[in-house]
Design a protein around this motif. Sequence first.
Motif, PDB file in Angstrom:
ATOM      1  N   TRP A  94       0.820  -1.258  -0.057  1.00 13.22           N
ATOM      2  CA  TRP A  94       0.051   0.160   0.139  1.00 13.22           C
ATOM      3  C   TRP A  94       0.806   1.145   0.003  1.00 13.22           C
ATOM      4  O   TRP A  94       0.423   2.259  -0.552  1.00 13.22           O
ATOM      5  N   GLN A  95       2.034   1.226   0.573  1.00 13.55           N
ATOM      6  CA  GLN A  95       2.788   2.384   0.673  1.00 13.55           C
ATOM      7  C   GLN A  95       3.321   3.012  -0.626  1.00 13.55           C
ATOM      8  O   GLN A  95       3.273   4.046  -0.891  1.00 13.55           O
ATOM      9  N   GLU A  96       3.857   2.300  -1.604  1.00 12.54           N
ATOM     10  CA  GLU A  96       4.256   2.383  -2.889  1.00 12.54           C
ATOM     11  C   GLU A  96       3.184   3.076  -3.785  1.00 12.54           C
ATOM     12  O   GLU A  96       3.319   3.852  -4.271  1.00 12.54           O
ATOM     13  N   LYS A  97       2.152   2.282  -3.371  1.00  8.93           N
ATOM     14  CA  LYS A  97       0.926   2.815  -4.328  1.00  8.93           C
ATOM     15  C   LYS A  97       0.274   4.200  -3.689  1.00  8.93           C
ATOM     16  O   LYS A  97       0.174   5.026  -4.523  1.00  8.93           O
ATOM     17  N   SER A  98       0.221   4.312  -2.385  1.00 11.88           N
ATOM     18  CA  SER A  98      -0.550   5.462  -1.884  1.00 11.88           C
ATOM     19  C   SER A  98       0.306   6.703  -1.752  1.00 11.88           C
ATOM     20  O   SER A  98       0.094   7.807  -1.726  1.00 11.88           O
ATOM     21  N   LEU A  99       1.584   6.404  -1.357  1.00  7.01           N
ATOM     22  CA  LEU A  99       2.649   7.718  -0.792  1.00  7.01           C
ATOM     23  C   LEU A  99       2.902   8.330  -2.086  1.00  7.01           C
ATOM     24  O   LEU A  99       3.167   9.493  -1.872  1.00  7.01           O
ATOM     25  N   LYS A 100       2.859   8.055  -3.271  1.00  7.10           N
ATOM     26  CA  LYS A 100       3.136   8.680  -4.498  1.00  7.10           C
ATOM     27  C   LYS A 100       2.151   9.815  -4.643  1.00  7.10           C
ATOM     28  O   LYS A 100       2.366  11.043  -5.260  1.00  7.10           O
ATOM     29  N   ASN A 101       0.853   9.536  -4.268  1.00  8.63           N
ATOM     30  CA  ASN A 101      -0.137  10.521  -4.392  1.00  8.63           C
ATOM     31  C   ASN A 101      -0.005  11.807  -3.561  1.00  8.63           C
ATOM     32  O   ASN A 101      -0.246  13.120  -3.732  1.00  8.63           O
ATOM     33  N   PHE A 102       0.968  11.805  -2.566  1.00  9.15           N
ATOM     34  CA  PHE A 102       1.320  13.048  -1.763  1.00  9.15           C
ATOM     35  C   PHE A 102       2.133  13.966  -2.554  1.00  9.15           C
ATOM     36  O   PHE A 102       2.201  15.362  -2.332  1.00  9.15           O
ATOM     37  N   GLN A 103       3.069  13.484  -3.466  1.00  8.42           N
ATOM     38  CA  GLN A 103       3.697  14.069  -4.186  1.00  8.42           C
ATOM     39  C   GLN A 103       2.614  15.174  -5.221  1.00  8.42           C
ATOM     40  O   GLN A 103       3.222  16.308  -5.598  1.00  8.42           O
ATOM     41  N   ARG A 104       1.735  14.536  -5.581  1.00  7.89           N
ATOM     42  CA  ARG A 104       0.591  15.418  -6.178  1.00  7.89           C
ATOM     43  C   ARG A 104       0.412  16.719  -5.508  1.00  7.89           C
ATOM     44  O   ARG A 104       0.036  17.889  -5.994  1.00  7.89           O
ATOM     45  N   LEU A 105       0.110  16.383  -4.073  1.00 10.96           N
ATOM     46  CA  LEU A 105      -0.334  17.466  -3.159  1.00 10.96           C
ATOM     47  C   LEU A 105       0.675  18.488  -3.026  1.00 10.96           C
ATOM     48  O   LEU A 105       0.321  19.670  -2.837  1.00 10.96           O
ATOM     49  N   LEU A 106       2.009  18.042  -2.809  1.00  6.63           N
ATOM     50  CA  LEU A 106       3.047  18.983  -2.351  1.00  6.63           C
ATOM     51  C   LEU A 106       4.189  18.248  -3.439  1.00  6.63           C
ATOM     52  O   LEU A 106       4.893  17.382  -3.193  1.00  6.63           O
ATOM     53  N   PRO A 107       4.451  19.247  -4.613  1.00 11.71           N
ATOM     54  CA  PRO A 107       5.320  18.528  -5.624  1.00 11.71           C
ATOM     55  C   PRO A 107       6.826  18.521  -5.023  1.00 11.71           C
ATOM     56  O   PRO A 107       7.554  17.913  -5.527  1.00 11.71           O
ATOM     57  N   GLY A 108       6.992  19.481  -4.232  1.00 14.58           N
ATOM     58  CA  GLY A 108       8.468  19.577  -3.585  1.00 14.58           C
ATOM     59  C   GLY A 108       8.659  18.309  -2.676  1.00 14.58           C
ATOM     60  O   GLY A 108       9.958  18.090  -2.125  1.00 14.58           O
ATOM     61  N   LEU A 109       7.653  17.477  -2.239  1.00 18.66           N
ATOM     62  CA  LEU A 109       7.869  16.176  -1.343  1.00 18.66           C
ATOM     63  C   LEU A 109       8.968  15.316  -1.770  1.00 18.66           C
ATOM     64  O   LEU A 109       8.719  15.217  -2.977  1.00 18.66           O
ATOM     65  N   GLN A 110       9.630  14.968  -0.893  1.00 22.74           N
ATOM     66  CA  GLN A 110      10.868  13.780  -1.283  1.00 22.74           C
ATOM     67  C   GLN A 110      10.220  12.577  -0.778  1.00 22.74           C
ATOM     68  O   GLN A 110      10.057  12.409   0.260  1.00 22.74           O
ATOM     69  N   LEU A 111       9.947  11.643  -1.744  1.00 19.02           N
ATOM     70  CA  LEU A 111       9.370  10.475  -1.311  1.00 19.02           C
ATOM     71  C   LEU A 111      10.557   9.137  -1.579  1.00 19.02           C
ATOM     72  O   LEU A 111      11.312   8.984  -2.654  1.00 19.02           O
ATOM     73  N   GLU A 112      11.113   8.673  -0.249  1.00 23.32           N
ATOM     74  CA  GLU A 112      12.013   7.544  -0.477  1.00 23.32           C
ATOM     75  C   GLU A 112      11.292   6.219  -0.221  1.00 23.32           C
ATOM     76  O   GLU A 112      10.942   6.022   0.997  1.00 23.32           O
ATOM     77  N   ILE A 113      11.208   5.402  -1.102  1.00 23.01           N
ATOM     78  CA  ILE A 113      10.835   4.033  -0.837  1.00 23.01           C
ATOM     79  C   ILE A 113      11.768   2.909  -0.789  1.00 23.01           C
ATOM     80  O   ILE A 113      12.551   2.852  -1.773  1.00 23.01           O
ATOM     81  N   GLU A 114      11.998   2.067   0.249  1.00 18.55           N
ATOM     82  CA  GLU A 114      13.033   1.465   0.237  1.00 18.55           C
ATOM     83  C   GLU A 114      12.955  -0.051   0.319  1.00 18.55           C
ATOM     84  O   GLU A 114      11.720  -0.382   0.818  1.00 18.55           O
TER      85      GLU A 114
END
Length: 114
Positions: A94-114
């Motif tokens: 769920w994390q890989e799928k859902s967390l990407k959507n936060f970048q749409r809300l805040l384009p400068g958000l840095q997402l790190e999926i390990e």
Amino acid sequence: MDIAHDEYHVAYDPTTATILCKGSFRLRGTEEYAPILQVLLDAADAKPATLTLDLRPLQFLNSSGINTLSKFVLHVRKHNASQVVVKGSKQFPWQEKSLKNFQRLLPGLQLEIE
């Protein structure tokens, strides 16, 4: 700031400007998520240069929880509070799928999926 519950734990460490969420967020509605949202907003309002939201140990997040995290991200965007880094894990699909959507809300958000 700490919230400890049988099923989850939320902790904010101001020295590292990191919010750690672990366990399972299965709460019902915005009222039950209000204390968690308050921790997130208080951390953002402290305006550290970089604010890290570590969700790697969070096994489950329901739609009300996603809504709560979205409110946090929108709050950061509105107040231009901090650079936000969200850490996720491939261990929980769920994390890989859902967390990407936060970048749409805040384009400068840095997402790190390990």
